[in-house]
Design an enzyme around this catalytic site. Structure first.
Site, short mmCIF file in Angstrom:
data_model
loop_
_atom_site.label_atom_id
_atom_site.label_comp_id
_atom_site.label_asym_id
_atom_site.label_seq_id
_atom_site.Cartn_x
_atom_site.Cartn_y
_atom_site.Cartn_z
N LYS A 125 100.69 38.56 50.20
CA LYS A 125 100.00 38.86 51.46
C LYS A 125 100.82 39.87 52.23
O LYS A 125 102.04 39.73 52.33
CB LYS A 125 99.89 37.56 52.28
CG LYS A 125 99.26 37.73 53.62
CD LYS A 125 97.77 37.72 53.50
CE LYS A 125 97.11 38.37 54.69
NZ LYS A 125 95.99 39.23 54.36
N LYS A 138 108.17 35.28 55.86
CA LYS A 138 107.31 34.97 57.01
C LYS A 138 106.22 33.95 56.65
O LYS A 138 105.99 32.99 57.38
CB LYS A 138 106.66 36.27 57.54
CG LYS A 138 105.96 36.07 58.87
CD LYS A 138 105.27 37.33 59.39
CE LYS A 138 106.20 38.39 59.86
NZ LYS A 138 105.55 39.40 60.73
N LYS A 162 103.30 44.20 50.32
CA LYS A 162 103.12 45.26 51.32
C LYS A 162 102.66 46.51 50.60
O LYS A 162 102.99 46.69 49.42
CB LYS A 162 104.44 45.55 52.04
CG LYS A 162 104.26 46.10 53.43
CD LYS A 162 103.98 44.99 54.42
CE LYS A 162 103.82 45.45 55.83
NZ LYS A 162 103.74 44.33 56.77
N THR A 168 98.80 37.06 67.48
CA THR A 168 100.25 37.29 67.41
C THR A 168 100.88 37.04 68.78
O THR A 168 101.89 36.34 68.89
CB THR A 168 100.57 38.70 66.89
OG1 THR A 168 99.84 38.91 65.69
CG2 THR A 168 102.04 38.87 66.62
N ASN A 211 99.05 45.47 71.28
CA ASN A 211 98.36 44.23 70.92
C ASN A 211 99.23 42.99 71.16
O ASN A 211 98.80 42.04 71.82
CB ASN A 211 97.91 44.30 69.47
CG ASN A 211 97.31 43.00 68.99
OD1 ASN A 211 97.96 42.24 68.28
ND2 ASN A 211 96.10 42.70 69.41
N SER A 262 95.39 35.57 59.76
CA SER A 262 94.84 36.28 58.60
C SER A 262 94.55 35.27 57.48
O SER A 262 93.54 35.38 56.78
CB SER A 262 95.84 37.31 58.07
OG SER A 262 95.82 38.45 58.88
#
Ligand code: NAD
Length: 428
Positions: free
Chosen positions: A70, A94, A106, A190, A221, A362
């Site tokens: 992810k 994470k 990534k 977040t 954000n 997500s």
């Protein structure tokens, strides 16, 4: 720890430090220091003027012992294979610290997306998917937006993948627009996640949040929803935010000692993140220099803009009143500043724990895609709160048990979880 500025060497050095604390087997260490797989490819695009340009793309899959890889897709002019490798490794930690069943990955393309037209961007995004589609998928590797990519681009990618596979497959990518397979609550996830962690840290430090104040760096954000959450969920006061001014090409701090109103500031912020200084001044705000946020007499500092902002020099400006630093941004504190914070007894909530609300939501998006049944915003945020609270508790417990700082404890929790999954699968 290494003082290298190469992101991947830094990620490996951080890992080595904790592998030592965990007394990890040398073979397992070597295995985890590197990505499992990497894809490097070229994406040819026909530009609007009829010429062909060829872009360099990457997808790095660090570890999938706990579930599908992810991690975001970055479109950036200074992208390198090593940055993508480092970010893929950090995603493994994470996801593990948030205890979501996903691994780390990534991707990136070396491009400045602001130089492309909308249709060129669409062709690049679809071209990227044509190169990588056989190596990703809902059960294998699930990309998401990151620097330089947007929900709309995720929508195009999902469409391209679905076309290539011959079936509608929303779960191949997250961060899609709401109504196009996206999840409610993702926008604020977040920033709110940061606030849930601050709430737990305050309980631990026996602080009354309604009597506490915060200074925030950034007004994008993460920062916007951290400000709203700090005021609305914790009843605290936010005295400033900061931003990059597009016209002046300089950063500023926007302050109001009796408390900012983030909704008002959002209403005078343009689509590129620039605050209208004149309107802010008329409403009683003071425009200060970029670093003013870090020297405020507040209880909480929330760096939520860029990496390396709390460094050997700026750390000296932090007020004695500060008790908590909540790292909303990725990598906002340099290792030398971190060492100073430890001596000053400031409670640091490390980045990959503090800002894990985004990837957790997500994951919720993937779950909803799988079920083809969508939750309300309240349901999403309630589940997010539960996950963040559990993650904070497991890291705090480790920190107290092993007498290490929260950053080392977060690494210890996540590396131990990944190693356990590798053992359960018979890899090691
Ligand atoms: P964003 O682009 O929406 O906002 C960044 C903000 O920083 C903007 O307000 C910009 O004006 C400001 N800024 C830029 N340069 C500045 C400077 N020199 N001084 C002060 N302010 C400056 O980005 P974001 O999504 O809010 O991400 C912020 C950080 O959080 C990044 O490190 C990102 O990697 C990390 N992060 C984001 C998410 C997410 O879900 N958005 C998840 C995890 C981590």
């Amino acid at each position: 720890m290494a003082s290298s500025t190469n992101a991947f060497e830094m990620a490996q050095a951080q890992f080595d430090h904790v592998a030592e604390l965990l007394n990890l087997d040398p073979q397992v260490r070597e295995f985890l220091r590197w990505p499992l797989r990497e894809y490097h490819f070229r994406v040819p695009i026909r530009m609007d003027d009829g010429t062909i340009r060829v872009f360099e793309g990457f997808r790095v899959q660090h570890n999938d012992a706990r579930g599908p890889h992810k991690g975001g897709l970055r479109f950036h002019a200074a992208e390198t294979a090593d940055t993508v490798r480092a970010l893929a490794m950090w995603m493994t930690w994470k996801c593990a610290v948030a205890d979501i069943p996903l691994g780390g990955g990534k991707g990136g393309v070396i491009v400045d997306p602001s130089t492309l037209s909308v249709s060129e961007k669409e062709r690049l995004v679809r071209g990227y998917m044509k190169q990588i589609w056989k190596n990703i998928g809902p059960r294998n590797d699930v990309p998401a937006p990151d620097v330089g990519t947007t929900p709309q681009m995720m929508g195009w990618m999902m469409d391209e993948y679905s076309t290539l596979c011959g079936e509608y497959t929303p779960g191949v990518i997250t961060g899609k627009p709401v109504g196009g397979g996206g999840s409610l609550g993702r926008t604020e996830a977040t920033g709110y996640g940061v606030v849930y962690h601050i709430r737990e840290a305050m309980k631990h430090l026996k602080l009354d949040s309604s009597q506490c104040s915060a200074a925030i760096q950034g007004f994008g954000n993460v920062a916007q929803y951290a400000a709203i959450g700090f005021i609305e969920l914790l009843k605290g006061k936010v005295v400033c935010v900061s931003y990059w001014d597009r016209e002046d090409r300089a950063p500023y701090t926007v302050s109001k000692e009796d408390g900012i109103d983030p909704h008002f500031l959002m209403s005078i912020t343009d689509q590129y993140g620039s605050v209208d200084k004149e309107k802010a001044k008329k409403a009683g705000y003071v425009i200060e220099d970029a670093e003013a946020w870090i020297s405020k007499d507040v209880d909480v500092l929330i760096p939520a803009a860029l990496e390396g902002q709390i460094n050997a020099e700026t750390v000296q400006k932090i007020s004695d009143q500060v008790k908590i630093i909540a790292e909303g941004a990725n990598g906002p504190t340099t290792p030398d500043a971190d060492a100073v914070l430890k001596t000053r007894n400031i409670f640091v909530i490390p980045d990959f724990l503090c800002n894990a609300g985004g990837v957790t939501t997500s994951y919720f998006e993937s779950v909803q895609n799988d079920m083809n049944f969508y939750w309300t915003r309240e349901e999403v945020l309630e589940k997010l709160d539960t996950k963040m609270t559990q993650a904070f508790k497991s890291v705090l417990d480790m920190s107290e048990k092993e007498k290490v700082c929260m950053r080392d404890a977060a690494y210890m929790v996540s590396i131990a979880r990944v190693v356990k999954a590798m053992q359960l699968r018979g890899w090691i």
